[in-house]
Design an enzyme around this catalytic site. Structure first.
Site, PDB file in Angstrom:
ATOM      1  N   ARG A 160      -5.572  -3.663  15.893  1.00  0.00           N
ATOM      2  CA  ARG A 160      -4.991  -3.897  14.561  1.00  0.00           C
ATOM      3  C   ARG A 160      -3.956  -2.811  14.266  1.00  0.00           C
ATOM      4  O   ARG A 160      -2.878  -3.087  13.745  1.00  0.00           O
ATOM      5  CB  ARG A 160      -6.091  -3.835  13.490  1.00  0.00           C
ATOM      6  CG  ARG A 160      -6.653  -5.179  13.089  1.00  0.00           C
ATOM      7  CD  ARG A 160      -7.842  -4.996  12.141  1.00  0.00           C
ATOM      8  NE  ARG A 160      -9.023  -5.573  12.743  1.00  0.00           N
ATOM      9  CZ  ARG A 160     -10.260  -5.095  12.658  1.00  0.00           C
ATOM     10  NH1 ARG A 160     -10.512  -4.006  11.956  1.00  0.00           N
ATOM     11  NH2 ARG A 160     -11.242  -5.694  13.258  1.00  0.00           N
ATOM     12  N   THR A 189      -9.939 -10.129  12.372  1.00  0.00           N
ATOM     13  CA  THR A 189      -9.670  -9.412  11.127  1.00  0.00           C
ATOM     14  C   THR A 189     -10.872  -8.507  10.843  1.00  0.00           C
ATOM     15  O   THR A 189     -11.957  -8.728  11.380  1.00  0.00           O
ATOM     16  CB  THR A 189      -9.508 -10.373   9.928  1.00  0.00           C
ATOM     17  OG1 THR A 189     -10.769 -11.007   9.696  1.00  0.00           O
ATOM     18  CG2 THR A 189      -8.442 -11.431  10.191  1.00  0.00           C
ATOM     19  N   GLU A 220     -13.755 -10.572   9.491  1.00  0.00           N
ATOM     20  CA  GLU A 220     -14.489 -11.312  10.527  1.00  0.00           C
ATOM     21  C   GLU A 220     -15.436 -10.373  11.262  1.00  0.00           C
ATOM     22  O   GLU A 220     -16.600 -10.713  11.516  1.00  0.00           O
ATOM     23  CB  GLU A 220     -13.512 -11.901  11.551  1.00  0.00           C
ATOM     24  CG  GLU A 220     -12.789 -13.137  11.109  1.00  0.00           C
ATOM     25  CD  GLU A 220     -11.824 -13.609  12.188  1.00  0.00           C
ATOM     26  OE1 GLU A 220     -11.965 -14.737  12.631  1.00  0.00           O
ATOM     27  OE2 GLU A 220     -10.937 -12.833  12.593  1.00  0.00           O
ATOM     28  N   GLU A 221     -14.928  -9.203  11.595  1.00  0.00           N
ATOM     29  CA  GLU A 221     -15.752  -8.237  12.320  1.00  0.00           C
ATOM     30  C   GLU A 221     -17.013  -7.920  11.522  1.00  0.00           C
ATOM     31  O   GLU A 221     -18.121  -7.888  12.059  1.00  0.00           O
ATOM     32  CB  GLU A 221     -14.930  -6.968  12.588  1.00  0.00           C
ATOM     33  CG  GLU A 221     -15.576  -6.021  13.564  1.00  0.00           C
ATOM     34  CD  GLU A 221     -14.738  -4.760  13.780  1.00  0.00           C
ATOM     35  OE1 GLU A 221     -13.607  -4.677  13.269  1.00  0.00           O
ATOM     36  OE2 GLU A 221     -15.234  -3.856  14.469  1.00  0.00           O
ATOM     37  N   GLY A 222     -16.846  -7.704  10.210  1.00  0.00           N
ATOM     38  CA  GLY A 222     -17.985  -7.413   9.354  1.00  0.00           C
ATOM     39  C   GLY A 222     -18.940  -8.594   9.266  1.00  0.00           C
ATOM     40  O   GLY A 222     -20.154  -8.446   9.402  1.00  0.00           O
TER      41      GLY A 222
END
Ligand SMILES: *[C@@H]1O[C@H](CO)[C@@H](O)[C@H](O)[C@H]1NC(C)=O
Ligand SMILES: *[C@@H]1O[C@H](CO)[C@@H](O)[C@H](O)[C@H]1NC(C)=O
Ligand SMILES: *[C@@H]1O[C@H](CO)[C@@H](O)[C@H](O)[C@H]1NC(C)=O
Ligand SMILES: *[C@@H]1O[C@H](CO)[C@@H](O)[C@H](O)[C@H]1NC(C)=O
Ligand SMILES: *[C@@H]1O[C@H](CO)[C@@H](O)[C@H](O)[C@H]1NC(C)=O
Length: 497
Positions: free
Chosen positions: A129, A164, A167-169
């Site tokens: 990112r 994003t 999404e990761e979280g």
């Protein structure tokens, strides 16, 4: 009449009867086989391309039980040698090559006949990112090279992309609750799938090298907040709060801390570092701050060339904590309680949390993963920070000497993040469980990502009884009815003629 005599006619009828019976029998057998054959094992692979390193996870599950919970297990995990893929901007093909060793290992555990069906995903996180923010064409090239390598292998490659932060979280949250069986439970008493108590849903705390994520289901009094992440799993809706803080991973935090200490210092070559152990020194080049958007300064004082600065450890726990707090802008929240720092909204924390990745590794090293009270944790960290470099390096000869001097800073950072930013207190501290594995599977975003992309967590509630194949049943029944009708007709004809 078509048939020359009665004998031929009866032969034709009997022939047709036999043919229909065989077809009906075959259809029934297909159906029986379907039920009695041992279920087949399926595999999936996910690369976690993080900012400091890449890991590969191989999962397996029983294809017959896809829609039940707690069925996916981890077959293999492999740490890719070298740095994260974002470090290969000067030689992108090497980013692809770095993955080969783990891929070869993974293919050894998957039977050759199944390899072509194995879905393979690569997800990149905060390191990429940041690279994309800095130079998006360089990020695209790295991803393209990685994809090119994975396409060479006899697997079903499904793409390489940058997740994003949200999404990761969310995928970390899904992984934890899937592994801990908190989404849905089969109740043998009522013969149905029941939703577990909201109290059994865990929150997720993830600390990486370049970003950190918090995800949880807010208490029922919190409604309609802006950033709700809506999920439908097994027939139930979940509105979860998730936020990712870019530049607040532990490596970027350490760089920002060094940069702040250097900018504030009156000396241009030697700078006190309160978080490093006494007698430890580290030399940094100011040009290294330019490689990340987190430290790339609009700050004029640092653009003065590429000189080197020596950081001198002072081993001062309270000054360390103060310096770390300055990395957060708490005043941007004013008096608001539903705010962490930098003006970011967060509903009050609620329920139990699993703290994994670097939260776990740092606390594991300090022996703080056994549910110690906050007072004990603070005391242990304070004491650790006062130990000299000589003491530490002789006490922990096995520990990576690059990592050893950083535990004091990391631990104080974790305290600041959890207490001052997220607002855990003495009591709610006891709801944080520092854990890296559930059963044999590692906790992280990769499993949740794969579960979602293979549609293994359906939106609907799971069926209790496995259904049969309707079209085959219909066909079998049609043939049986036809056979009976024909037999009856033949009998009547025979008697009548
Ligand atoms: C699981 O659910 C999905 C979608 O609901 C369905 O397509 C699939 O056939 C199911 N798999 C099994 C093994 O029941
Ligand atoms: C971005 O990366 C590409 C390829 O690595 C390089 O050619 C280009 O000079 C970089 N651009 C900037 C602005 O750094
Ligand atoms: C903190 O945030 C406030 C409000 O956004 C801003 O005015 C202030 O300059 C920030 N402080 C620092 C040190 O960046
Ligand atoms: C953690 O505990 C182990 C054994 O109980 C001990 O050897 C080690 O020194 C401890 N580590 C720290 C950082 O106190
Ligand atoms: C899961 O995947 C579907 C596409 O298959 C996507 O629409 C959905 O947003 C994903 N869920 C999460 C939590 O990202």
């Amino acid at each position: 009449m078509m048939f020359a005599n009665k004998k031929h006619f009866i032969t034709a009828i009997v022939g047709a009867l036999i043919a229909f019976s065989i077809i009906a029998l075959v259809l029934c057998l297909v159906r029986i086989e379907d039920v009695t054959l041992p279920a087949t094992v399926k595999y999936g692979m996910v690369f976690d391309a993080g900012s400091s390193h890449t890991s590969l996870f191989v999962y397996e599950w029983d294809s017959d039980k896809e829609n039940d919970t707690g069925m996916v297990s981890q077959t293999l995990s492999c740490d890719v040698q070298g740095q994260g893929i974002s470090s290969y901007t000067n030689d992108p093909p090497k980013a692809g090559d770095s993955l080969r060793e783990c891929l070869d290992k993974a293919l050894k555990v998957v039977p050759a006949a199944k390899q072509r069906d194995v879905p393979v995903y690569l997800g990149a996180t905060a390191g990429m990112r940041l690279l994309r923010e800095q130079n998006s064409s360089a990020a695209d090239r790295v991803l393209a090279e990685v994809a090119k390598t994975l396409q060479e292998y006899p697997v079903a490659f499904k793409g390489a992309r940058i997740l994003t932060g949200e999404e990761e979280g969310a995928y970390g949250w899904i992984t934890i609750n899937y592994l801990l069986d908190s989404f849905t439970k089969y109740s043998p008493k009522s013969h149905t799938w029941v939703r577990p108590e909201a109290a059994d849903i865990f929150g997720a705390l993830d600390l990486g090298g370049a970003s950190t994520q918090i995800s949880f289901m807010p208490g029922s009094s919190v409604i309609n907040w802006k950033e709700a992440f809506k999920l439908t799993l097994y027939g139930y809706n979940y509105n979860i709060y998730t936020h990712s803080y870019l530049c607040y991973g532990q490596n970027e935090m350490l760089k920002r801390l060094a940069k702040e200490l250097i900018t504030e210092s009156s000396s241009s070559t030697r700078v006190d570092h309160p978080c490093y152990p006494k007698d430890y020194t580290e030399t940094v080049s100011l040009s290294s701050f330019r490689t990340s958007p987190c430290t790339n300064p609009s700050d004029m004082r640092l653009t003065l060339g590429d000189r080197n600065v020596t950081l001198e450890g002072r081993g001062n726990a309270s000054k360390c904590l103060d310096a770390i707090k300055k990395l957060f802008n708490f005043s941007a929240c004013g008096q608001r309680q539903d705010c962490t720092f930098d003006g970011v909204y967060q509903p009050p924390i609620s329920g139990r949390f699993i703290a994994f990745s670097a939260f776990y590794y740092n606390f594991k090293f300090l022996n703080l993963t056994k549910g110690q009270s906050l007072a004990t944790v603070r005391e242990t960290i304070e004491h650790f920070c006062t130990r000299s470099w000589e003491d530490l390096s002789s006490s922990y000869p096995e520990e990576n000497p690059d990592r050893l001097p950083k535990y004091c800073a990391n631990a104080n950072y974790i305290l600041t993040l959890l207490l001052d930013a997220y607002k855990f207190n003495e009591t709610s501290w006891n709801n944080i469980i520092f854990q890296m594995k559930a059963g044999s599977a590692s906790v992280g975003w990769t499993l949740g990502y794969m579960l979602n992309l293979t549609n293994m967590i359906p939106a609907e509630a799971p069926a209790r009884v496995k259904g049969h194949i309707p079209s085959l049943w219909a066909a079998a029944i049609a043939f049986i009815v036809l056979t009976l009708a024909l037999g009856l007709a033949a009998l009547l004809l025979f008697l009548w003629v």
